[in-house]
Design an enzyme around this catalytic site. Structure first.
Site, PDB file in Angstrom:
ATOM      1  N   GLU A 229       0.461  -0.288  -0.021  1.00  0.00           N
ATOM      2  CA  GLU A 229      -0.227  -0.259   0.057  1.00  0.00           C
ATOM      3  C   GLU A 229       0.905   0.848  -0.011  1.00  0.00           C
ATOM      4  O   GLU A 229       0.733   2.422  -0.680  1.00  0.00           O
ATOM      5  CB  GLU A 229      -0.581   0.240   1.496  1.00  0.00           C
ATOM      6  CG  GLU A 229      -1.417   0.861   1.289  1.00  0.00           C
ATOM      7  CD  GLU A 229      -2.928   0.588   2.375  1.00  0.00           C
ATOM      8  OE1 GLU A 229      -3.160  -0.575   2.294  1.00  0.00           O
ATOM      9  OE2 GLU A 229      -3.641   1.692   2.740  1.00  0.00           O
TER      10      GLU A 229
ATOM     11  N   ASP B 143      -2.667  -2.766   2.807  1.00  0.00           N
ATOM     12  CA  ASP B 143      -2.926  -3.154   3.675  1.00  0.00           C
ATOM     13  C   ASP B 143      -4.385  -4.125   3.797  1.00  0.00           C
ATOM     14  O   ASP B 143      -5.405  -4.084   3.285  1.00  0.00           O
ATOM     15  CB  ASP B 143      -3.296  -1.777   4.817  1.00  0.00           C
ATOM     16  CG  ASP B 143      -2.380  -0.706   5.127  1.00  0.00           C
ATOM     17  OD1 ASP B 143      -0.816  -1.128   4.665  1.00  0.00           O
ATOM     18  OD2 ASP B 143      -2.319   0.022   5.382  1.00  0.00           O
TER      19      ASP B 143
ATOM     20  N   TYR C 102       4.459   3.672  11.549  1.00  0.00           N
ATOM     21  CA  TYR C 102       2.551   4.340  10.850  1.00  0.00           C
ATOM     22  C   TYR C 102       1.811   5.196  11.841  1.00  0.00           C
ATOM     23  O   TYR C 102       1.798   3.856  12.782  1.00  0.00           O
ATOM     24  CB  TYR C 102       1.826   2.778  10.315  1.00  0.00           C
ATOM     25  CG  TYR C 102       1.728   3.561   9.698  1.00  0.00           C
ATOM     26  CD1 TYR C 102       1.445   4.078   8.309  1.00  0.00           C
ATOM     27  CD2 TYR C 102       0.100   2.873   9.835  1.00  0.00           C
ATOM     28  CE1 TYR C 102       0.385   4.195   7.581  1.00  0.00           C
ATOM     29  CE2 TYR C 102      -0.980   3.622   9.046  1.00  0.00           C
ATOM     30  CZ  TYR C 102      -0.946   4.155   7.412  1.00  0.00           C
ATOM     31  OH  TYR C 102      -1.909   4.432   7.529  1.00  0.00           O
TER      32      TYR C 102
END
Length: 615
Positions: free
Chosen positions: A7, A110, A320
């Site tokens: 992603e 994801d 993240y």
DNA sequence: GCAAGGTC
């Protein structure tokens, strides 16, 4: 050759590292017979109305119901107006070249609905026919990646997930585009009056709270306070009862047997209660909780915090950021002791980090089952270079929270004393017995009420003490506070928790309104539309926002329940239910909200003709 | 000119 598509670049890099591939190319990594490439989130979006022949904004076009949706490259605004995002275009060219050469594709976007959509939009846009398998992992440790590759799923297993994602996307387009044009056109204001499944309930929450706050009529009430002297240590106690009128309070005051009235020891200790209260450490941060904390501590907007975090993430200092989970799995937990050891020299937290290296870590934030697409935000352990003041502040909140989360509980001694002198009075005090996690920031306790004493002197049940002062306190009931960014983010997260319908509430239990990645931009959209403004720390509706609220507030589009009912249907589609049936419902709803908004716009038009100052 | 979703 097999192509792995992630992603975002960071995930592709992690996977390539596990494979031992390290030849960096423009837009991909190569090695060991594989190529590893990536998207930047959604590279493609549903094409805008003009792509289906709806060239102008016009009531004649409404409702716009494209027979078949088209995809186009993600757009950005530039000097020449809205254009294809050059970065997306370039990366798509790379992906096309790799897909053309591929024997098989491995989908590593994801593990969730939008991740599936990101890949499928690329795949169908490129008219790719190559076979693909799905990597389904929820953490990016080496072990998780290896296990995922041993366990690749057939791509077709996720067809229904794609269907639900595609429906979500189309439904938002249909309802949002049509309702927006309908209201904007009918109101004749020349400005855009946008509406959407997420932004309109958000606006409604802000407006409803504002009106409730503004129309609140405070009620006056009274209490009586006394000051008690224990061997020179003074403490304050407040009457247990409160009184509707002042005269009543005055009478109570009159009956207090204080020193000035000739009573040497007029306060009788009725009871003394002391009990410990244990407070577990807070959970690790997800994006929303960090945005809330940064707003409270530093006044940063949700958007600013996200921007700073993105910068820290791109420089590999934090994990993240757009995560909705406040937990980590056991694999990540295994790396935590070393991570903490890296901060023993930290200017603010060094001492606490050192203490933690010698203690058993609290595992409250460790729960693999509660890790969704991404785990909670942690520092990576990379050495921080010189950061700006704001970046440092956010970074410290991430590091500090990690130390708090793995610390021991805080123990407080809560003491409550009841004194009788005529009426009953109580005093309560809180003393931190064991600071535990609270030692990290060493903040004052934000929950502490004004009337609370920090520590109370040791008094004994039955003893009589002098009352050295007394007074009537004027009080009034307070309205709910206006929303600020922190409380609005919280409210968006928990939106739906109060929905009465059990099924809709259940469908929204893990989502709320919007997603961690989009909430900051929703607030910015409402500001850009001139629906709300920032006033000090508060978010306050404008006249425009209030009039839009006025016409939509009873419509479904202004309720969080709409998201709940969609989520319920989308989940059914994911487990195999008919797509066509839902699409038909959405089409019907689109027709109805469009005609409602055309009618409602008329109302706004009438209103704007009224003399200024009337609303 | 417009949605909500993702990310650099």
């Amino acid at each position: 050759m097999k192509v792995i598509i992630a992603e975002k670049p960071s995930v592709a890099r992690e996977i390539a590292k596990v494979f031992g591939a390290n030849t960096k190319r423009e837009g991909y990594i190569e090695g060991k017979g594989y190529t590893f490439t990536w998207a930047f989130g959604h590279l493609l979006q549903l094409a805008p109305p003009q792509e289906y022949g709806y060239y102008r904004w016009s009531v004649q076009n409404l409702p716009m119901l494209p027979q078949k949706f088209k995809l186009c490259i993600r757009k950005v605004s530039s000097k020449e107006g809205v254009v294809d995002d050059p970065a997306a275009k370039k990366q798509l060219d790379v992906i096309k070249k790799l897909f053309d050469e591929a024997t098989e594709i491995i989908v590593a976007t994801d593990a969730g609905r939008e991740g599936e959509l990101i890949f499928r939009y690329i795949y169908y846009y490129l008219k790719c026919k190559k076979p693909f398998k799905r990597l389904w992992i929820s953490s990016q440790t080496d072990e998780a990646i290896k296990e995922g590759f041993r366990n690749l799923k057939p791509g077709g297993d996720y067809d229904t997930l794609f269907n639900s994602a595609h429906c979500r996307s189309q439904s938002d387009w249909l309802v949002g585009m049509n309702a927006t044009q309908a209201l904007s056109l009918a109101s004749c204001t020349r400005s855009v009056l946008s509406l959407g499944r997420v932004q309109t309930p958000t606006l409604a929450m802000i407006c409803a709270r504002y009106l409730e706050n503004k129309n609140f009529v405070p009620e006056l009430y009274y209490q009586v306070a006394i000051q008690v002297d224990k061997d020179g240590q003074l403490f304050r106690a407040i009457s247990v009862k409160s009184y509707k009128n002042r005269a009543e309070a005055e009478q109570v005051l009159e009956r207090v047997e204080d020193v000035a009235a000739g009573f040497a020891n007029g306060g009788n200790i009725l009871s003394v209660e002391a009990k410990p209260r244990k407070e577990p450490p807070p959970l690790l941060h997800d994006l929303s909780s960090l945005q809330q904390e940064a707003n409270k501590r530093k006044g940063f907007t949700a958007d600013q915090t996200l921007g700073i975090l993105q910068h820290l993430y791109e420089n590999k200092l934090v994990t993240y950021p757009r995560t909705g989970s406040r937990y980590i799995g056991d694999d990540v937990f295994a790396t935590v002791p070393q991570l903490i050891a890296g901060f023993t020299g930290h200017a603010l937290f060094g001492k606490q980090a050192t203490i933690l290296t010698e203690s058993k870590l609290n595992k409250r934030s460790v729960n693999a089952k509660k890790v969704t697409d991404h785990h909670a935000i942690l520092p990576t352990g990379e050495r921080a270079y010189t950061l700006s003041t704001d970046q440092q502040a956010i970074y410290d909140m991430v590091v500090g929270r990690m130390l708090e989360a793995f610390h021991g509980e805080c123990v407080k001694e809560i003491t409550k004393i009841t004194v009788k002198s005529g009426e009953d009075f109580t005093a309560s005090g809180t003393v931190v017995a064991v600071p535990g996690w609270r030692a990290v920031f060493n903040d004052k306790d934000e929950e502490k009420k004004d009337e609370e004493n920090a520590a109370l002197p040791k008094v004994v049940k039955g003893e009589n003490l002098p009352i050295t002062n007394k007074a009537v306190l004027d009080k009034q009931t307070k309205p709910k506070a206006l929303y600020n960014e922190a409380s609005l983010l919280k409210a968006l997260e928990t939106a739906g928790k109060e929905i009465e319908d059990d099924e809709l509430r259940y469908a929204m239990k893990d989502s709320g309104l919007g997603t961690p990645a989009t909430r900051a931009s929703i607030i910015e959209t409402l500001i850009k539309r001139n629906y709300i403004i920032r006033e000090k720390k508060n978010l306050v509706p404008t006249a425009t926002g209030l009039s839009v609220y006025g016409v939509v507030k009873d419509q479904q589009i202004a309720q969080a329940e709409l998201t709940g009912s969609w989520e319920k249907r989308l989940e059914e589609i994911r487990s195999g239910a008919s797509v066509a049936a839902f699409q038909q419902e959405i089409q019907n709803y689109t027709r109805s909200i469009t005609s409602e908004m055309l009618r409602a716009g008329e109302v706004l038009r009438q209103k704007s003709k009224e003399p200024a100052g009337k609303h």
